[in-house]
Design a protein around this motif. Sequence first.
Motif, PDB file in Angstrom:
ATOM      1  N   PRO A 113       0.828  -1.217   0.000  1.00 27.52           N
ATOM      2  CA  PRO A 113       0.000   0.000   0.000  1.00 27.52           C
ATOM      3  C   PRO A 113       0.860   1.264   0.000  1.00 27.52           C
ATOM      4  N   GLU A 114       0.509   2.209  -0.865  1.00 21.74           N
ATOM      5  CA  GLU A 114       1.295   3.435  -0.996  1.00 21.74           C
ATOM      6  C   GLU A 114       1.291   4.254   0.284  1.00 21.74           C
ATOM      7  N   GLY A 115       0.246   4.073   1.081  1.00 22.72           N
ATOM      8  CA  GLY A 115       0.157   4.827   2.321  1.00 22.72           C
ATOM      9  C   GLY A 115       1.291   4.529   3.282  1.00 22.72           C
ATOM     10  N   GLN A 116       1.941   3.368   3.127  1.00 25.43           N
ATOM     11  CA  GLN A 116       3.011   3.016   4.052  1.00 25.43           C
ATOM     12  C   GLN A 116       4.225   3.927   3.898  1.00 25.43           C
ATOM     13  N   ILE A 117       4.553   4.253   2.659  1.00 24.32           N
ATOM     14  CA  ILE A 117       5.708   5.127   2.470  1.00 24.32           C
ATOM     15  C   ILE A 117       5.384   6.556   2.902  1.00 24.32           C
ATOM     16  N   ALA A 119       3.361   7.237   5.364  1.00 25.96           N
ATOM     17  CA  ALA A 119       3.435   7.166   6.820  1.00 25.96           C
ATOM     18  C   ALA A 119       4.882   7.263   7.287  1.00 25.96           C
ATOM     19  N   ALA A 120       5.797   6.642   6.524  1.00 21.12           N
ATOM     20  CA  ALA A 120       7.216   6.730   6.868  1.00 21.12           C
ATOM     21  C   ALA A 120       7.710   8.166   6.762  1.00 21.12           C
ATOM     22  N   PHE A 121       7.241   8.881   5.731  1.00 18.05           N
ATOM     23  CA  PHE A 121       7.613  10.294   5.585  1.00 18.05           C
ATOM     24  C   PHE A 121       7.108  11.115   6.771  1.00 18.05           C
ATOM     25  N   SER A 122       5.896  10.779   7.221  1.00 19.90           N
ATOM     26  CA  SER A 122       5.310  11.544   8.331  1.00 19.90           C
ATOM     27  C   SER A 122       6.060  11.297   9.644  1.00 19.90           C
ATOM     28  N   LEU A 123       6.804  10.181   9.703  1.00 18.96           N
ATOM     29  CA  LEU A 123       7.604   9.889  10.899  1.00 18.96           C
ATOM     30  C   LEU A 123       8.989  10.521  10.820  1.00 18.96           C
ATOM     31  N   ILE A 135       9.804  -0.409   2.933  1.00 16.12           N
ATOM     32  CA  ILE A 135       9.459  -1.082   1.674  1.00 16.12           C
ATOM     33  C   ILE A 135      10.286  -2.344   1.455  1.00 16.12           C
ATOM     34  N   MET A 136      11.591  -2.236   1.633  1.00 17.03           N
ATOM     35  CA  MET A 136      12.487  -3.337   1.288  1.00 17.03           C
ATOM     36  C   MET A 136      12.179  -4.642   2.042  1.00 17.03           C
ATOM     37  N   PRO A 137      11.999  -4.629   3.351  1.00 14.56           N
ATOM     38  CA  PRO A 137      11.714  -5.903   4.045  1.00 14.56           C
ATOM     39  C   PRO A 137      10.447  -6.587   3.534  1.00 14.56           C
ATOM     40  N   GLN A 138       9.410  -5.803   3.271  1.00 14.94           N
ATOM     41  CA  GLN A 138       8.171  -6.391   2.757  1.00 14.94           C
ATOM     42  C   GLN A 138       8.351  -6.882   1.323  1.00 14.94           C
ATOM     43  N   MET A 139       9.078  -6.103   0.523  1.00 10.60           N
ATOM     44  CA  MET A 139       9.316  -6.484  -0.867  1.00 10.60           C
ATOM     45  C   MET A 139      10.032  -7.832  -0.950  1.00 10.60           C
ATOM     46  N   LEU A 140      11.062  -8.006  -0.137  1.00  8.38           N
ATOM     47  CA  LEU A 140      11.832  -9.252  -0.177  1.00  8.38           C
ATOM     48  C   LEU A 140      10.972 -10.445   0.229  1.00  8.38           C
ATOM     49  N   ARG A 141      10.141 -10.263   1.255  1.00  3.41           N
ATOM     50  CA  ARG A 141       9.273 -11.364   1.697  1.00  3.41           C
ATOM     51  C   ARG A 141       8.253 -11.728   0.615  1.00  3.41           C
ATOM     52  N   LEU A 142       7.654 -10.710   0.002  1.00  6.93           N
ATOM     53  CA  LEU A 142       6.643 -10.963  -1.022  1.00  6.93           C
ATOM     54  C   LEU A 142       7.237 -11.545  -2.305  1.00  6.93           C
ATOM     55  N   SER A 143       8.535 -11.365  -2.481  1.00  8.67           N
ATOM     56  CA  SER A 143       9.187 -11.805  -3.723  1.00  8.67           C
ATOM     57  C   SER A 143       9.662 -13.250  -3.676  1.00  8.67           C
ATOM     58  N   ILE A 144       9.548 -13.903  -2.537  1.00  9.38           N
ATOM     59  CA  ILE A 144      10.121 -15.246  -2.397  1.00  9.38           C
ATOM     60  C   ILE A 144       9.584 -16.237  -3.445  1.00  9.38           C
ATOM     61  N   PRO A 145       8.265 -16.303  -3.698  1.00  6.77           N
ATOM     62  CA  PRO A 145       7.794 -17.286  -4.702  1.00  6.77           C
ATOM     63  C   PRO A 145       8.383 -17.035  -6.090  1.00  6.77           C
ATOM     64  N   GLY A 146       8.371 -15.777  -6.535  1.00 11.02           N
ATOM     65  CA  GLY A 146       8.919 -15.460  -7.848  1.00 11.02           C
ATOM     66  C   GLY A 146      10.420 -15.670  -7.896  1.00 11.02           C
ATOM     67  N   TRP A 147      11.110 -15.314  -6.815  1.00 12.00           N
ATOM     68  CA  TRP A 147      12.557 -15.493  -6.764  1.00 12.00           C
ATOM     69  C   TRP A 147      12.919 -16.976  -6.807  1.00 12.00           C
ATOM     70  N   SER A 148      12.148 -17.805  -6.143  1.00 11.14           N
ATOM     71  CA  SER A 148      12.392 -19.253  -6.147  1.00 11.14           C
ATOM     72  C   SER A 148      12.314 -19.808  -7.562  1.00 11.14           C
ATOM     73  N   ASN A 149      11.315 -19.362  -8.305  1.00 13.22           N
ATOM     74  CA  ASN A 149      11.167 -19.810  -9.683  1.00 13.22           C
ATOM     75  C   ASN A 149      12.345 -19.358 -10.531  1.00 13.22           C
ATOM     76  N   GLU A 150      12.772 -18.107 -10.336  1.00 10.01           N
ATOM     77  CA  GLU A 150      13.908 -17.578 -11.094  1.00 10.01           C
ATOM     78  C   GLU A 150      15.187 -18.332 -10.744  1.00 10.01           C
ATOM     79  N   PHE A 151      15.345 -18.711  -9.493  1.00 10.02           N
ATOM     80  CA  PHE A 151      16.532 -19.459  -9.078  1.00 10.02           C
ATOM     81  C   PHE A 151      16.627 -20.777  -9.838  1.00 10.02           C
ATOM     82  N   THR A 152      15.524 -21.504  -9.926  1.00  7.09           N
ATOM     83  CA  THR A 152      15.570 -22.796 -10.617  1.00  7.09           C
ATOM     84  C   THR A 152      15.792 -22.613 -12.110  1.00  7.09           C
ATOM     85  N   ILE A 153      15.243 -21.541 -12.688  1.00  8.30           N
ATOM     86  CA  ILE A 153      15.482 -21.262 -14.107  1.00  8.30           C
ATOM     87  C   ILE A 153      16.961 -20.995 -14.348  1.00  8.30           C
TER      88      ILE A 153
END
Length: 212
Positions: A113-117, A119-123, A135-153
């Motif tokens: 959600p764009e509101g998270q960044i 909110a970070a600015f407001s802090l 952003i980065m910690p959530q991005m890495l967690r959400l990317s695991i399925p796609g990254w796994s597929n890319e690893f095997t490729i």
Amino acid sequence: MALETLIESLPSLFNGLIVTLLLTAFGILLGTTLGIVLATGRSYAKRPIAYSILIYEKVIRGIPLLVLLFLIYFGLPQIGINMNAFTAAIIGLGLRSSAYQAQIYRGAINSIPEGQIHAAFSLGMNKLKAIRHVIMPQMLRLSIPGWSNEFTILLKDTSLAFGIGVIELMRQGRYIQVRDPDLILLVFLLIALIYFALVFTANRTMRFVEKK
């Protein structure tokens, strides 16, 4: 006799397997690092940089990997850039992977959600800190399925390094087959089994990581 020759050749296949694993490790590391940078730049950089990244992604994804390896290993020496086959293979695998991984990470960023960044600015965070800590910690967690597929490729694509002379698993198999042509079926069935075992293990491991 053929079976004895195959057994005697197993150390050679093991050496080729080590090279294959090294290609995979260094290639995925380069691809992941560049992919994160590209995805972040595409999502948050100014338009000229974002458009340049878009062009890079489309060009790299549009070139077959074998052609890219040939361009790096055989083409770059024409302009004075020389490297060994192993290094060229890592760069080619990493560049190709980065273009696809950038898509994976950008999709993950867009799902946050764009509101998270905001909110970070407001802090009191600046954009760099917001990206790094929010952003980065959530991005890495959400990317695991796609990254796994890319690893095997990428793992399977290391076999194309055979084309520029890297002595990996496929080339070791080719050497064995040249010494004893009667082994061609057994050798490449064994190589196929090794690749299957690697991919299966990688998939199960990443599935466990994803659940955690």
